[in-house]
Scaffold this motif. Structure first.
Motif, PDB file in Angstrom:
ATOM      1  N   PRO A   3      11.944  10.340  -8.116  1.00  0.00           N
ATOM      2  CA  PRO A   3      11.175  11.575  -8.318  1.00  0.00           C
ATOM      3  C   PRO A   3       9.671  11.335  -8.155  1.00  0.00           C
ATOM      4  O   PRO A   3       9.169  10.237  -8.385  1.00  0.00           O
ATOM      5  N   THR A   4       8.956  12.369  -7.778  1.00  0.00           N
ATOM      6  CA  THR A   4       7.500  12.295  -7.629  1.00  0.00           C
ATOM      7  C   THR A   4       6.859  11.807  -8.925  1.00  0.00           C
ATOM      8  O   THR A   4       7.184  12.287 -10.012  1.00  0.00           O
ATOM      9  N   GLY A   5       5.972  10.838  -8.796  1.00  0.00           N
ATOM     10  CA  GLY A   5       5.264  10.310  -9.959  1.00  0.00           C
ATOM     11  C   GLY A   5       5.895   9.091 -10.578  1.00  0.00           C
ATOM     12  O   GLY A   5       5.232   8.379 -11.346  1.00  0.00           O
ATOM     13  N   ASP A   6       7.164   8.802 -10.243  1.00  0.00           N
ATOM     14  CA  ASP A   6       7.820   7.614 -10.795  1.00  0.00           C
ATOM     15  C   ASP A   6       7.382   6.367 -10.043  1.00  0.00           C
ATOM     16  O   ASP A   6       7.131   6.397  -8.834  1.00  0.00           O
ATOM     17  N   SER A  41       7.802  -2.557   1.681  1.00  0.00           N
ATOM     18  CA  SER A  41       6.540  -3.288   1.687  1.00  0.00           C
ATOM     19  C   SER A  41       6.590  -4.513   0.784  1.00  0.00           C
ATOM     20  O   SER A  41       5.812  -5.446   0.955  1.00  0.00           O
ATOM     21  N   GLY A  42       7.505  -4.509  -0.200  1.00  0.00           N
ATOM     22  CA  GLY A  42       7.538  -5.592  -1.171  1.00  0.00           C
ATOM     23  C   GLY A  42       6.650  -5.329  -2.370  1.00  0.00           C
ATOM     24  O   GLY A  42       6.368  -6.228  -3.151  1.00  0.00           O
ATOM     25  N   ASP A  43       6.207  -4.073  -2.522  1.00  0.00           N
ATOM     26  CA  ASP A  43       5.325  -3.701  -3.628  1.00  0.00           C
ATOM     27  C   ASP A  43       5.942  -2.538  -4.387  1.00  0.00           C
ATOM     28  O   ASP A  43       6.741  -1.761  -3.846  1.00  0.00           O
ATOM     29  N   THR A  44       5.563  -2.418  -5.646  1.00  0.00           N
ATOM     30  CA  THR A  44       5.930  -1.229  -6.395  1.00  0.00           C
ATOM     31  C   THR A  44       4.711  -0.318  -6.479  1.00  0.00           C
ATOM     32  O   THR A  44       3.564  -0.782  -6.553  1.00  0.00           O
ATOM     33  N   ALA A  45       4.957   0.977  -6.448  1.00  0.00           N
ATOM     34  CA  ALA A  45       3.881   1.959  -6.405  1.00  0.00           C
ATOM     35  C   ALA A  45       4.429   3.296  -6.875  1.00  0.00           C
ATOM     36  O   ALA A  45       5.627   3.449  -7.115  1.00  0.00           O
ATOM     37  N   ARG A  46       3.530   4.257  -7.019  1.00  0.00           N
ATOM     38  CA  ARG A  46       3.938   5.628  -7.297  1.00  0.00           C
ATOM     39  C   ARG A  46       3.146   6.560  -6.386  1.00  0.00           C
ATOM     40  O   ARG A  46       2.069   6.201  -5.894  1.00  0.00           O
ATOM     41  N   MET A  47       3.678   7.750  -6.172  1.00  0.00           N
ATOM     42  CA  MET A  47       3.018   8.736  -5.326  1.00  0.00           C
ATOM     43  C   MET A  47       2.944  10.060  -6.078  1.00  0.00           C
ATOM     44  O   MET A  47       3.956  10.526  -6.618  1.00  0.00           O
ATOM     45  N   ASP A  48       1.744  10.635  -6.161  1.00  0.00           N
ATOM     46  CA  ASP A  48       1.606  11.880  -6.906  1.00  0.00           C
ATOM     47  C   ASP A  48       1.941  13.085  -6.028  1.00  0.00           C
ATOM     48  O   ASP A  48       2.272  12.948  -4.839  1.00  0.00           O
ATOM     49  N   GLU A  49       1.839  14.258  -6.621  1.00  0.00           N
ATOM     50  CA  GLU A  49       2.244  15.475  -5.917  1.00  0.00           C
ATOM     51  C   GLU A  49       1.332  15.813  -4.738  1.00  0.00           C
ATOM     52  O   GLU A  49       1.712  16.593  -3.849  1.00  0.00           O
ATOM     53  N   ASP A  50       0.145  15.204  -4.699  1.00  0.00           N
ATOM     54  CA  ASP A  50      -0.774  15.439  -3.585  1.00  0.00           C
ATOM     55  C   ASP A  50      -0.672  14.373  -2.497  1.00  0.00           C
ATOM     56  O   ASP A  50      -1.472  14.372  -1.555  1.00  0.00           O
ATOM     57  N   GLY A  51       0.296  13.462  -2.631  1.00  0.00           N
ATOM     58  CA  GLY A  51       0.489  12.437  -1.619  1.00  0.00           C
ATOM     59  C   GLY A  51      -0.361  11.203  -1.797  1.00  0.00           C
ATOM     60  O   GLY A  51      -0.313  10.287  -0.961  1.00  0.00           O
ATOM     61  N   TYR A  52      -1.163  11.115  -2.868  1.00  0.00           N
ATOM     62  CA  TYR A  52      -1.925   9.902  -3.150  1.00  0.00           C
ATOM     63  C   TYR A  52      -0.959   8.813  -3.638  1.00  0.00           C
ATOM     64  O   TYR A  52      -0.084   9.084  -4.471  1.00  0.00           O
ATOM     65  N   ILE A  53      -1.141   7.601  -3.135  1.00  0.00           N
ATOM     66  CA  ILE A  53      -0.266   6.486  -3.490  1.00  0.00           C
ATOM     67  C   ILE A  53      -1.052   5.493  -4.330  1.00  0.00           C
ATOM     68  O   ILE A  53      -2.186   5.131  -3.999  1.00  0.00           O
ATOM     69  N   TYR A  54      -0.437   5.044  -5.423  1.00  0.00           N
ATOM     70  CA  TYR A  54      -1.080   4.135  -6.367  1.00  0.00           C
ATOM     71  C   TYR A  54      -0.285   2.838  -6.430  1.00  0.00           C
ATOM     72  O   TYR A  54       0.907   2.845  -6.732  1.00  0.00           O
ATOM     73  N   PHE A  55      -0.950   1.729  -6.134  1.00  0.00           N
ATOM     74  CA  PHE A  55      -0.333   0.413  -6.225  1.00  0.00           C
ATOM     75  C   PHE A  55      -0.013   0.111  -7.679  1.00  0.00           C
ATOM     76  O   PHE A  55      -0.838   0.318  -8.559  1.00  0.00           O
ATOM     77  N   SER A  56       1.188  -0.401  -7.926  1.00  0.00           N
ATOM     78  CA  SER A  56       1.560  -0.780  -9.288  1.00  0.00           C
ATOM     79  C   SER A  56       1.601  -2.299  -9.427  1.00  0.00           C
ATOM     80  O   SER A  56       0.884  -2.866 -10.240  1.00  0.00           O
ATOM     81  N   ALA A  57       2.427  -2.949  -8.630  1.00  0.00           N
ATOM     82  CA  ALA A  57       2.525  -4.411  -8.687  1.00  0.00           C
ATOM     83  C   ALA A  57       3.312  -4.897  -7.498  1.00  0.00           C
ATOM     84  O   ALA A  57       4.062  -4.148  -6.874  1.00  0.00           O
ATOM     85  N   ARG A  58       3.144  -6.163  -7.177  1.00  0.00           N
ATOM     86  CA  ARG A  58       4.015  -6.784  -6.189  1.00  0.00           C
ATOM     87  C   ARG A  58       5.331  -7.099  -6.885  1.00  0.00           C
ATOM     88  O   ARG A  58       5.356  -7.451  -8.054  1.00  0.00           O
ATOM     89  N   ASP A  59       6.429  -7.005  -6.125  1.00  0.00           N
ATOM     90  CA  ASP A  59       7.698  -7.347  -6.752  1.00  0.00           C
ATOM     91  C   ASP A  59       8.057  -8.815  -6.503  1.00  0.00           C
ATOM     92  O   ASP A  59       9.186  -9.235  -6.650  1.00  0.00           O
ATOM     93  N   ASP A  60       7.047  -9.609  -6.108  1.00  0.00           N
ATOM     94  CA  ASP A  60       7.244 -11.043  -5.966  1.00  0.00           C
ATOM     95  C   ASP A  60       6.077 -11.755  -6.648  1.00  0.00           C
ATOM     96  O   ASP A  60       5.321 -11.151  -7.393  1.00  0.00           O
ATOM     97  N   ASP A  61       5.936 -13.040  -6.403  1.00  0.00           N
ATOM     98  CA  ASP A  61       4.906 -13.831  -7.075  1.00  0.00           C
ATOM     99  C   ASP A  61       3.753 -14.190  -6.162  1.00  0.00           C
ATOM    100  O   ASP A  61       2.997 -15.123  -6.444  1.00  0.00           O
TER     101      ASP A  61
END
Length: 555
Positions: free
Chosen positions: A375-378, A417-437
């Motif tokens: 879902p959007t925002g997750d 991409s190998g990264d975790t992120a979220r995307m808001d309702e306006d399409g902005y993407i926010y980096f959360s963390a890499r899923d590796d080391d």
């Protein structure tokens, strides 16, 4: 340029240009330009400079290409460069592409073992190097391959080739090879968390997405003076410094010296740079230096390689006269998500956001535990719908089918991409963390496995783990956690010895800034090192370390 056509239409135009069966790399990147046009202003550490025109670049690279062919090098051969930034480097890569060969970039901070690993993995036939780098190529008899040749800009030893002589003896006007959009032109290696570096074959058609980034995100214009401060031994410096320049024909600055705040300000000011991009570390270093500059004419400033932290733009608006736009990409894809400078794509900056997807890519956020769109925002896994991403070109790592599968999900529907992120309702993407080391320090991607492998060869080390901790200037720095072998004691002398061991065994930039000695490393029941546990302990100050005698007696 964007503005004359809509972004999606422009993306299609670029794909049509670069993904042709008769595509000729040297013709497009050099020969089509006015011979008198300036490709680069080459700047030294004292701010003296020289101009490199497209005409001179063509003639010198044609002569070198002719000599390469007469020495037996041909289409498809892997030819590496171990060179600092400057005129010989630019001539060399154009000559490589003229004969249809494949460029293997080697970072000049690498130590001999890291160089050897990449040379052997790529089956390199020739290494073009600076005089200062040649000492790293003295491999022993066991590791040296008789098919390898060395071409040096300095004085050649017996059996080596001279750069100056080959350019002098070569003939200009020799036709270049058209390799087509699907053929590889670069073979670059990206670090991983386990195993050896992974080889990525970059086809000529990838230039379409590199060119698009130059127009869409950087907003390069014909009257710009462009400077990408990243090293071309890495993807961002090569793709979006060298290739972005040669794809668009925008005049660029190339600094041959290392970084300093005063020198950076001097280049920006004296050469009238209007469009500048660098790792966030560069901006944080400028901020921390307390230096200032007058007569800046910057129109656009950008950063990539690691997330941009908020304090940069709190400073940049006044110090640079423009806000720094954060951009996100990777070796296997080019740039994917940007705070675009181009007016047709520009949106207000949101703190913490990497921006919006670049036209030509279609982003999705997948659940962390299943291949379904979240879902959007997750927060979830950042991926891209391949059927709707015409700029996608990566189809797997060279000779690494298992690792290649990890980059795709949904039976090949999504590129990950190998990264975790979220995307808001306006399409902005926010980096959360890499899923590796993977560690990103000053814009350089460092796989912990390579550093750990070097540490493990030291006689005192039983086990080693390498993790990243936050750093105000570099973003992240390496620290190592060591279990000692019986009979060795922790000491400052040993710490310095281990740091030097990494510098000589892997790379000068990748040594651990601190070394911690412990009784045992945290591991899963199956024996996998839990680096995330150590990262958390280091950040919270709860890592239990041992004194010299305790470390010596630990079982």
């Amino acid at each position: 340029m964007v503005g004359q056509s809509a972004p999606i239409e422009r993306a299609a135009e670029l794909i049509a240009v670069y993904d042709r069966e008769d595509f000729n790399v040297a013709e497009h990147l050099c020969d089509r330009y006015d011979a008198a046009a300036i490709a680069y202003t080459i700047v030294s550490d004292d701010l003296s400079s020289s101009k490199l025109t497209y005409g001179a670049l063509r003639e010198e690279s044609e002569k070198l290409a002719d000599s390469l062919v007469r020495h037996g090098f041909k289409r498809g051969d892997r030819i590496a460069t171990l060179m600092g930034k400057g005129r010989p480097y630019l001539v060399s890569i154009l000559a490589i592409w003229r004969i249809g060969a494949v460029h293997v970039p080697l970072f000049t901070a690498f130590a001999p073992p890291a160089i050897l690993l990449r040379v052997k993995a790529s089956d390199t036939k020739l290494i073009i190097c600076d005089e200062a780098q040649k000492q790293k190529l003295t491999f022993d008899e066991e590791n040296f391959h008789p098919a390898w040749k060395v071409l040096t800009t300095g004085t050649p030893a017996a059996g080596e080739l001279s750069f100056d002589a080959m350019v002098f003896e070569g003939r200009p006007g020799v036709a270049s090879v058209a390799v087509g959009g699907g053929s590889p032109i670069i073979q670059i290696y990206t670090s991983g968390t386990t195993g050896t570096p992974k080889g990525v074959a970059v086809p000529a058609k990838a230039l379409a997405s590199f060119h698009a980034y130059a127009e869409f995100a950087l907003d390069l214009r014909p009257d710009d003076v462009f400077w990408n401060a990243a090293d071309p031994g890495w993807a961002y410096g090569l793709y979006f410094g060298v290739l972005a320049t040669l794809c668009t024909g925008v005049p660029s600055v190339m600094l041959t010296a290392g970084f300093s705040a005063d020198l950076t300000y001097g280049v920006l000011s004296r050469f009238g740079v209007t469009n500048f991009t660098a790792a966030p570390t560069v901006y944080r270093s400028l901020l921390a230096s307390g230096s200032t500059a007058s007569k800046l004419v910057l129109r656009c400033t950008s950063s990539a390689g690691e997330p941009l932290t908020p304090e940069v733009n709190a400073w940049a608006a006044e110090a640079l006269g423009t806000l720094v736009h954060d951009h996100f990409g990777q070796t296997e894809a080019g740039m994917l998500v940007n705070n675009h400078h181009n007016p047709s794509l520009q949106k207000p900056l949101k703190t913490g956001s990497m921006g919006h997807v670049m036209p030509g890519w279609s982003p999705v956020i997948l659940h962390t535990d299943r291949d379904e769109i979240a879902p959007t925002g997750d927060v979830g896994r950042l991926g891209f719908e391949l059927a709707e991403s015409p700029f996608a070109w990566f189809d797997g790592y060279i000779n690494e089918p298992g690792k290649s599968l990890e980059k795709f999900a949904g039976d090949g529907r999504w590129y990950l991409s190998g990264d975790t992120a979220r995307m808001d309702e306006d399409g902005y993407i926010y980096f959360s963390a890499r899923d590796d080391d993977i560690i990103i320090m000053a814009g350089y991607r460092i796989g912990p496995f390579e550093v750990e492998s070097v540490l493990a060869t030291h006689p005192a080390v039983a086990e080693a783990a390498v993790v990243a901790v936050p750093d105000t200037v570099r973003g992240e720095v390496l620290e190592s956690v060591i279990v000692l072998r019986p009979g060795f004691e922790a000491s400052e002398v040993l710490v310095k010895e281990l740091q030097t061991w990494v510098k000589k065994g892997f790379a000068a930039h990748a040594y651990p800034r601190q070394v911690h000695f412990v009784a045992a490393l945290p591991k899963t029941p199956s024996g996998k090192i839990q680096r995330f546990v150590m990262r958390q302990q280091l950040r919270e100050g709860t890592l239990v370390t041992l004194s010299g005698k305790e470390a010596a007696n630990a079982d």
